[in-house]
Design a protein around this motif. Structure first.
Motif, PDB file in Angstrom:
ATOM      1  N   PHE A  94       0.847  -1.182   0.000  1.00 48.45           N
ATOM      2  CA  PHE A  94       0.000   0.000   0.000  1.00 48.45           C
ATOM      3  C   PHE A  94       0.886   1.236   0.000  1.00 48.45           C
ATOM      4  CE2 PHE A  94       1.023  -0.843   4.392  1.00 48.45           C
ATOM      5  CZ  PHE A  94       1.261   0.422   4.924  1.00 48.45           C
ATOM      6  N   GLY A  95       0.286   2.391  -0.295  1.00 50.96           N
ATOM      7  CA  GLY A  95       1.054   3.627  -0.332  1.00 50.96           C
ATOM      8  C   GLY A  95       0.195   4.834  -0.013  1.00 50.96           C
ATOM      9  N   ARG A  96       0.889   5.931   0.238  1.00 48.11           N
ATOM     10  CA  ARG A  96       0.218   7.202   0.507  1.00 48.11           C
ATOM     11  C   ARG A  96       0.994   8.319  -0.169  1.00 48.11           C
ATOM     12  NH1 ARG A  96       1.002   9.885   6.192  1.00 48.11           N
ATOM     13  NH2 ARG A  96       2.940  10.406   5.100  1.00 48.11           N
ATOM     14  N   ASN A  97       0.300   9.160  -0.935  1.00 46.02           N
ATOM     15  CA  ASN A  97       0.870  10.364  -1.520  1.00 46.02           C
ATOM     16  C   ASN A  97       0.304  11.578  -0.795  1.00 46.02           C
ATOM     17  OD1 ASN A  97       2.228   8.840  -3.409  1.00 46.02           O
ATOM     18  ND2 ASN A  97       0.592   8.978  -4.924  1.00 46.02           N
ATOM     19  N   LYS A  98       1.188  12.408  -0.268  1.00 48.55           N
ATOM     20  CA  LYS A  98       0.760  13.599   0.467  1.00 48.55           C
ATOM     21  C   LYS A  98       1.261  14.827  -0.283  1.00 48.55           C
ATOM     22  CE  LYS A  98       0.654  15.621   5.091  1.00 48.55           C
ATOM     23  NZ  LYS A  98       1.123  15.474   6.503  1.00 48.55           N
ATOM     24  N   PHE A  99       0.329  15.678  -0.720  1.00 51.77           N
ATOM     25  CA  PHE A  99       0.637  16.784  -1.627  1.00 51.77           C
ATOM     26  C   PHE A  99       0.838  18.084  -0.857  1.00 51.77           C
ATOM     27  CE2 PHE A  99      -2.320  13.746  -3.495  1.00 51.77           C
ATOM     28  CZ  PHE A  99      -1.538  13.233  -4.534  1.00 51.77           C
ATOM     29  N   GLN A 100       1.740  18.908  -1.403  1.00 45.36           N
ATOM     30  CA  GLN A 100       2.008  20.215  -0.808  1.00 45.36           C
ATOM     31  C   GLN A 100       1.553  21.318  -1.766  1.00 45.36           C
ATOM     32  OE1 GLN A 100       3.394  20.247   2.288  1.00 45.36           O
ATOM     33  NE2 GLN A 100       3.434  18.000   2.195  1.00 45.36           N
ATOM     34  N   ASN A 101       0.660  22.210  -1.282  1.00 44.82           N
ATOM     35  CA  ASN A 101       0.285  23.434  -2.023  1.00 44.82           C
ATOM     36  C   ASN A 101      -0.266  23.127  -3.421  1.00 44.82           C
ATOM     37  OD1 ASN A 101       1.297  24.973   0.165  1.00 44.82           O
ATOM     38  ND2 ASN A 101       3.363  24.815  -0.689  1.00 44.82           N
ATOM     39  N   THR A 102      -1.307  22.286  -3.491  1.00 42.93           N
ATOM     40  CA  THR A 102      -1.948  22.010  -4.777  1.00 42.93           C
ATOM     41  C   THR A 102      -3.211  22.844  -4.910  1.00 42.93           C
ATOM     42  OG1 THR A 102      -3.326  20.239  -3.904  1.00 42.93           O
ATOM     43  CG2 THR A 102      -1.109  19.645  -4.613  1.00 42.93           C
ATOM     44  N   VAL A 103      -3.786  22.802  -6.090  1.00 45.11           N
ATOM     45  CA  VAL A 103      -4.995  23.609  -6.330  1.00 45.11           C
ATOM     46  C   VAL A 103      -6.174  23.093  -5.505  1.00 45.11           C
ATOM     47  CG1 VAL A 103      -4.265  24.276  -8.629  1.00 45.11           C
ATOM     48  CG2 VAL A 103      -5.584  22.169  -8.324  1.00 45.11           C
ATOM     49  N   PHE A 104      -6.161  21.813  -5.153  1.00 45.90           N
ATOM     50  CA  PHE A 104      -7.268  21.248  -4.382  1.00 45.90           C
ATOM     51  C   PHE A 104      -7.048  21.352  -2.875  1.00 45.90           C
ATOM     52  CE2 PHE A 104      -7.302  18.531  -8.297  1.00 45.90           C
ATOM     53  CZ  PHE A 104      -8.435  19.086  -8.844  1.00 45.90           C
ATOM     54  N   ASN A 105      -5.724  21.415  -2.470  1.00 43.88           N
ATOM     55  CA  ASN A 105      -5.400  21.359  -1.047  1.00 43.88           C
ATOM     56  C   ASN A 105      -6.058  20.138  -0.408  1.00 43.88           C
ATOM     57  OD1 ASN A 105      -4.043  22.223   1.221  1.00 43.88           O
ATOM     58  ND2 ASN A 105      -5.764  23.473   1.945  1.00 43.88           N
TER      59      ASN A 105
ATOM     60  N   TYR B 186      -4.519   7.658  -0.799  1.00 41.19           N
ATOM     61  CA  TYR B 186      -4.123   6.308  -0.383  1.00 41.19           C
ATOM     62  C   TYR B 186      -4.353   5.331  -1.533  1.00 41.19           C
ATOM     63  CZ  TYR B 186      -3.897   8.207   4.303  1.00 41.19           C
ATOM     64  OH  TYR B 186      -3.562   8.954   5.403  1.00 41.19           O
ATOM     65  N   VAL B 187      -3.336   4.517  -1.808  1.00 41.27           N
ATOM     66  CA  VAL B 187      -3.383   3.611  -2.950  1.00 41.27           C
ATOM     67  C   VAL B 187      -2.921   2.224  -2.509  1.00 41.27           C
ATOM     68  CG1 VAL B 187      -2.894   5.490  -4.568  1.00 41.27           C
ATOM     69  CG2 VAL B 187      -1.001   4.124  -3.665  1.00 41.27           C
ATOM     70  N   TYR B 188      -3.257   1.227  -3.323  1.00 47.34           N
ATOM     71  CA  TYR B 188      -2.591  -0.059  -3.171  1.00 47.34           C
ATOM     72  C   TYR B 188      -1.615  -0.203  -4.327  1.00 47.34           C
ATOM     73  CZ  TYR B 188      -5.717  -1.909  -6.820  1.00 47.34           C
ATOM     74  OH  TYR B 188      -6.386  -2.126  -7.991  1.00 47.34           O
ATOM     75  N   ASN B 189      -0.633  -1.105  -4.209  1.00 41.89           N
ATOM     76  CA  ASN B 189       0.372  -1.233  -5.273  1.00 41.89           C
ATOM     77  C   ASN B 189       0.874  -2.663  -5.368  1.00 41.89           C
ATOM     78  OD1 ASN B 189       2.807  -1.734  -3.650  1.00 41.89           O
ATOM     79  ND2 ASN B 189       2.518   0.357  -2.894  1.00 41.89           N
ATOM     80  N   ILE B 190       1.581  -2.911  -6.440  1.00 42.88           N
ATOM     81  CA  ILE B 190       2.352  -4.140  -6.597  1.00 42.88           C
ATOM     82  C   ILE B 190       3.663  -3.747  -7.263  1.00 42.88           C
ATOM     83  CG2 ILE B 190       1.306  -4.718  -8.839  1.00 42.88           C
ATOM     84  CD1 ILE B 190       1.593  -7.705  -7.949  1.00 42.88           C
ATOM     85  N   LEU B 191       4.755  -4.315  -6.810  1.00 44.23           N
ATOM     86  CA  LEU B 191       6.059  -3.926  -7.340  1.00 44.23           C
ATOM     87  C   LEU B 191       6.851  -5.152  -7.774  1.00 44.23           C
ATOM     88  CD1 LEU B 191       8.373  -4.699  -5.081  1.00 44.23           C
ATOM     89  CD2 LEU B 191       7.635  -2.600  -4.005  1.00 44.23           C
ATOM     90  N   VAL B 192       7.860  -4.908  -8.600  1.00 42.43           N
ATOM     91  CA  VAL B 192       8.781  -5.954  -9.043  1.00 42.43           C
ATOM     92  C   VAL B 192      10.154  -5.316  -9.215  1.00 42.43           C
ATOM     93  CG1 VAL B 192       8.204  -5.599 -11.478  1.00 42.43           C
ATOM     94  CG2 VAL B 192       9.215  -7.761 -10.769  1.00 42.43           C
TER      95      VAL B 192
END
Length: 429
Positions: A126-137, A142-148
């Motif tokens: 799983f993952g989390r992206n936290k944004f700084q100073n975007t138009v939406f604020n 929160y996402v799920y993921n798979i990696l290789v």
């Protein structure tokens, strides 16, 4: 996440304390390096090809030499290409549980190097992206993921390895672009509202760091090369019986029958490495009956010359040149075989009787294994005999040693011949 990681590490340490293995199974991993957000990105927003700003922390457990599991977390920041893209900053956190494959063992890397390795890994998280100073604020995404990914390794010591890693991460249910200024959807809602489009995103990391191996065994599973452990009981019994037959010493001369070319050696006889009664000075009197084994003389004087022979050293050279004075070793070992240490003792006695003489110790190995490894092995063998002679009272200035690597003069396909190649010889200077 920290609680789970601490729990996993604690379990590994506790397990290691009670488990009895031929190899260590746990390792801690720390790497750092670059990231690259491939997409989605808002129109006009760009990320650097190599953005410095990613760190990985992980712990790994290997079931055996080939497969294991790994838990890790990755943290970092996506940024814009300065001067070419609007500014943005997105902090991310991801955690994954992965399957690990030791490709280095599967592909027999040890045939050309015992220090290079290669791991493969993949798994969900799983993952989390936290944004700084975007138009939406907006709130974090929160996402799920798979990696290789793949992880080349270089063994520095038995406890530490240098590693590199390249990993691709595929996000699922990503609501926003990586810069956070658009919804991750083909059509932007107006007015802005979460379109609940379960779109994907992709990014990768490239890192360099260290593996720290934990445990009491000599090697970690990454580098362990096991012997065949899957023989049947009948096969084992047959092999043991065969070994016992090979190790029989019918005439008690210290040479097992499978190497002995003279199985009826007289009691007390001094024999060569192939079990033949030695007559070092070729005077017809075997060494065990010869009072002067390296100086020819008639049987009537027990093999000693009637007149004083002053140049004993010539006969020692002859004995050496004919291969009578060698110290032999087992496969991949620098510890002398017990039956051949007498040759080193004779060299010591000779040097004490001839204070002007000097000796070079020459180490050899068979042709099995890499050439550079055999050079080092032959030198260790020569050094072992060198130290043995010094411990017997010989001055170091009278001795030199050198490893000559593989003895290619023997038949590589013959086990007996390869045993003859694992030796140190001597040369009078």
């Amino acid at each position: 996440m920290k609680k789970y990681l601490i729990l996993l590490i604690s379990f590994g340490i506790a397990y290691q304390a009670v488990a009895q293995k031929d190899f260590n199974q746990w390792s801690l991993e720390v790497t750092g390096g670059f990231n690259k957000a491939m997409g989605p990105l808002s129109p006009g927003f760009l990320t650097p090809t190599l953005n410095l700003g990613h760190v990985d922390f992980g712990t790994r457990y290997m079931f055996n030499e080939y497969f294991g599991v790994k838990g890790d977390i990755g943290i970092g920041t996506f940024r814009e290409v300065q001067g070419e893209s609007p500014e943005f900053s997105t902090n991310y956190l991801r955690g994954n549980l992965q399957m690990v494959m030791n490709y280095g063992r599967m592909m027999n890397f040890e045939n050309f190097s015992r220090k290079l390795g290669l791991l493969g890994h993949f798994g969900p998280g799983f993952g989390r992206n936290k944004f700084q100073n975007t138009v939406f604020n907006q709130e974090p995404d929160y996402v799920y993921n798979i990696l290789v990914g793949v992880t080349p390794q270089y063994k520095l010591t038995e406890r530490i390895a240098l590693v590199g890693d390249i990993t691709y991460i595929h996000n699922g249910r990503q609501t926003y672009t990586f810069d956070g200024n658009k919804y991750n959807a083909p059509v932007q809602p107006n007015p802005p509202a979460n379109p609940f489009v379960h779109a994907v995103g992709g990014w990768w990391t490239g890192t360099l760091g260290l593996n720290f191996y934990i445990g009491k065994a000599e090697q970690h599973a990454d580098w362990y090369i096991a012997a065949d452990k899957y023989a049947t009981k009948e096969e084992l019994a047959s092999e043991i019986s065969g070994i016992k037959d090979m190790l029989k010493d019918t005439d008690g001369d210290g040479i097992p029958d499978y190497l002995d070319k003279e199985v009826n050696t007289p009691v007390g006889a001094r024999v060569s490495s192939n079990g033949i009664t030695m007559d070092s000075d070729s005077d017809g009197t075997p060494d065990h009956l010869d009072k002067c084994p390296f100086v020819p003389g008639p049987a009537s004087t027990n093999g000693c010359p009637v007149e004083e022979v002053k140049d004993e050293i010539d006969y020692l050279k002859k004995a050496i040149n004919e291969g009578y004075l060698n110290v032999y070793f087992a496969f991949d070992s620098d510890k002398p075989l017990a039956y051949s240490i007498g040759s080193a003792n004779y060299i010591s006695n000779f040097l004490k009787r001839n204070p002007g003489a000097k000796i070079e110790i020459k180490g050899y190995a068979d042709e099995l294994g890499p050439e550079d490894y055999n050079i080092k092995l032959s030198e260790r063998r020569a050094k072992t005999v060198y130290e043995l002679l010094i411990s017997s009272g010989i001055e170091p200035t009278r001795l030199t040693f050198k490893g000559y690597g593989e003895d290619t003069s023997v038949d590589k396909a013959s086990q007996d011949a390869r045993q003859m190649a694992r030796r140190t010889s001597f040369e009078i200077k």
